[in-house]
Design an enzyme around this catalytic site. Structure first.
Site, PDB file in Angstrom:
ATOM      1  N   GLY A  95     -10.042  -3.100   3.927  1.00  0.00           N
ATOM      2  CA  GLY A  95      -8.960  -3.288   4.888  1.00  0.00           C
ATOM      3  C   GLY A  95      -8.821  -2.061   5.765  1.00  0.00           C
ATOM      4  O   GLY A  95      -9.763  -1.277   5.962  1.00  0.00           O
ATOM      5  N   ASP A  96      -7.630  -1.873   6.297  1.00  0.00           N
ATOM      6  CA  ASP A  96      -7.365  -0.720   7.167  1.00  0.00           C
ATOM      7  C   ASP A  96      -7.170   0.571   6.387  1.00  0.00           C
ATOM      8  O   ASP A  96      -7.394   1.669   6.917  1.00  0.00           O
ATOM      9  CB  ASP A  96      -6.089  -0.974   7.988  1.00  0.00           C
ATOM     10  CG  ASP A  96      -4.878  -1.185   7.075  1.00  0.00           C
ATOM     11  OD1 ASP A  96      -4.990  -1.995   6.130  1.00  0.00           O
ATOM     12  OD2 ASP A  96      -3.851  -0.521   7.284  1.00  0.00           O
ATOM     13  N   THR A 131       0.896  -1.153   0.000  1.00  0.00           N
ATOM     14  CA  THR A 131       0.000   0.000   0.000  1.00  0.00           C
ATOM     15  C   THR A 131       0.923   1.188   0.000  1.00  0.00           C
ATOM     16  O   THR A 131       2.032   1.071   0.511  1.00  0.00           O
ATOM     17  CB  THR A 131      -0.827  -0.001   1.313  1.00  0.00           C
ATOM     18  OG1 THR A 131      -1.818  -1.019   1.246  1.00  0.00           O
ATOM     19  CG2 THR A 131      -1.496   1.332   1.599  1.00  0.00           C
ATOM     20  N   GLY A 164      -4.553  -5.744   6.915  1.00  0.00           N
ATOM     21  CA  GLY A 164      -5.476  -4.725   7.392  1.00  0.00           C
ATOM     22  C   GLY A 164      -6.343  -5.162   8.554  1.00  0.00           C
ATOM     23  O   GLY A 164      -6.610  -4.384   9.477  1.00  0.00           O
ATOM     24  N   GLY A 190       0.211  -3.664   5.415  1.00  0.00           N
ATOM     25  CA  GLY A 190       0.196  -5.042   5.897  1.00  0.00           C
ATOM     26  C   GLY A 190      -1.221  -5.551   6.073  1.00  0.00           C
ATOM     27  O   GLY A 190      -2.161  -5.025   5.476  1.00  0.00           O
TER      28      GLY A 190
HETATM   29  N1  ASP Z   1      -3.237  -2.799   4.389  1.00  0.00           N
HETATM   30  C1  ASP Z   1      -3.671  -3.202   3.091  1.00  0.00           C
HETATM   31  C2  ASP Z   1      -4.967  -3.965   3.226  1.00  0.00           C
HETATM   32  O1  ASP Z   1      -5.166  -4.651   4.209  1.00  0.00           O
HETATM   33  C3  ASP Z   1      -2.713  -4.041   2.338  1.00  0.00           C
HETATM   34  C4  ASP Z   1      -1.262  -3.703   2.525  1.00  0.00           C
HETATM   35  O2  ASP Z   1      -0.909  -2.654   2.965  1.00  0.00           O
HETATM   36  O3  ASP Z   1      -0.422  -4.514   2.236  1.00  0.00           O
HETATM   37  O4  ASP Z   1      -5.760  -3.898   2.313  1.00  0.00           O
END
Ligand code: ASP
Length: 332
Positions: A221-222, A191, A245, A243
């Site tokens: 996600g987050d 992201t 989320g 990461g």
């Molecule tokens: N945080 C993002 C999600 O969960 C993905 C990522 O940052 O790798 O969609």
């Protein structure tokens, strides 16, 4: 660790050098806090794609522009990059073949905007800003968000782009058995989260993603969630996440990092404490990669992740580099 600031080493220039050590060495330094200390303007952003995004943000900052303009313009570069499989137009689809985009933005007055589950619009970050600046709401999702973007004249795109469609078809064939249960690992996500401080000392942040590849249709996600993927408090600092989320949402990750800084933690200590909190809430750490990046009001920067491999791009008037984050565990 309590809320009282730990008596930790502030290594200054030596700290900057340490931040360039390879992850395997960095893990041996756990317990020793180090950080880059710079005066603004400054921009930092997650992963290797941060270098190009920072360069664009810098054009704004160096001319005395606002941190808000910088973080929007910066991540638009990543959203436009057709070779990027985790953000924007070139992003990977969900398990049903739809590329759904999530983004949020926050400024020094604690104004914020967010968009989720948005399909077919080129720049979700600018839609998030438009929501922030022209509506009474913070977040629009799905069909409503799309209608809003179209009404406001935002550029459309056709996704998945052909190369991505090919990758999706291949994945579908190879993953018949796990098709009902999307797997996340350190290769199928990323992201861009960007944090900036402008010449006036104001902070802003942005976060944009196509999310976890092959996620369930409708999943957020987050990244579009203020307080999880991004949080800015101009009195204290700013933080963003990348990461898994679902794990980041569980501890309101970016808000947690900023609150820890409010109570005296350095950016790196705050990121590390948030990572430890995530670890403590999960019995199974398999593929639990969560990464935080933070900047405090004085331009100190820090990062931390559960597993090795997370890095961020930093740009100041005198420096432009990638920095490997510290972490608690090796992938292997
Ligand atoms: N945080 C993002 C999600 O969960 C993905 C990522 O940052 O790798 O969609």
């Amino acid at each position: 660790m309590g809320t009282k600031r730990r008596d930790f080493l502030k290594l200054g220039l030596a700290g900057a050098a340490l931040s360039l050590v390879k992850p395997s060495q960095a893990s041996e330094l756990i317990g020793v806090a180090f950080e880059d200390k710079v005066k603004g303007p400054i921009v930092i952003s997650t992963w290797n794609h941060g270098i190009a995004a920072n360069a664009e943000a810098w054009k704004v900052l160096v001319q005395g522009g606002s941190a808000l303009d910088a973080v929007e313009k910066g991540v638009r570069v990543t959203e436009s990059d057709l070779t990027n499989r985790s953000v924007g137009i070139g992003g990977m689809p969900d398990r049903d073949g739809h590329v759904t985009l999530d983004a949020c933005i926050m400024d020094h007055e604690s104004r914020c905007g967010a968009v989720g589950f948005l399909e077919g619009i080129a720049h979700p970050i600018s839609v998030a800003r438009e929501i922030m600046e022209t509506t009474q709401h913070v977040m629009l999702v799905g069909a409503g968000a799309k209608k809003f973007a179209l009404d406001r004249g935002f550029a459309t795109i056709k996704t998945p782009i052909p190369e991505v469609k090919k990758e999706y078809e291949k994945w579908k064939k190879e993953n018949k058995d796990v098709f009902k249960k999307p797997e996340i690992n350190h290769e199928n996500h990323d992201t861009i989260g960007m944090l900036a401080m402008d010449a006036k000392g104001n902070l802003a942040g942005s976060c944009t993603t196509s999310g976890w590849a092959f996620k369930m249709h409708g999943r957020l996600g987050d990244s579009p969630i203020i307080g999880a993927g991004l949080f800015v408090d101009n009195e204290v600092g700013a933080a963003c996440a990348s990461g898994l989320g679902e794990a980041i949402i569980r501890i309101a990750g970016s808000h947690t990092v900023v609150e820890l800084m409010r109570h005296g933690y350095s950016p790196m200590e705050a990121c590390k404490e948030a990572v430890n909190r995530i670890i403590s809430k999960h019995k199974d750490l398999t593929n639990l990669q969560c990464c935080f990046l933070a900047m405090d009001k004085n331009g100190n920067v820090g990062s931390y992740s559960v597993f090795s491999g997370f890095n961020y791009a930093l740009k100041t008037a005198t420096d432009e580099k990638m920095v490997d984050a510290s972490y608690t565990r090796n992938w292997d």
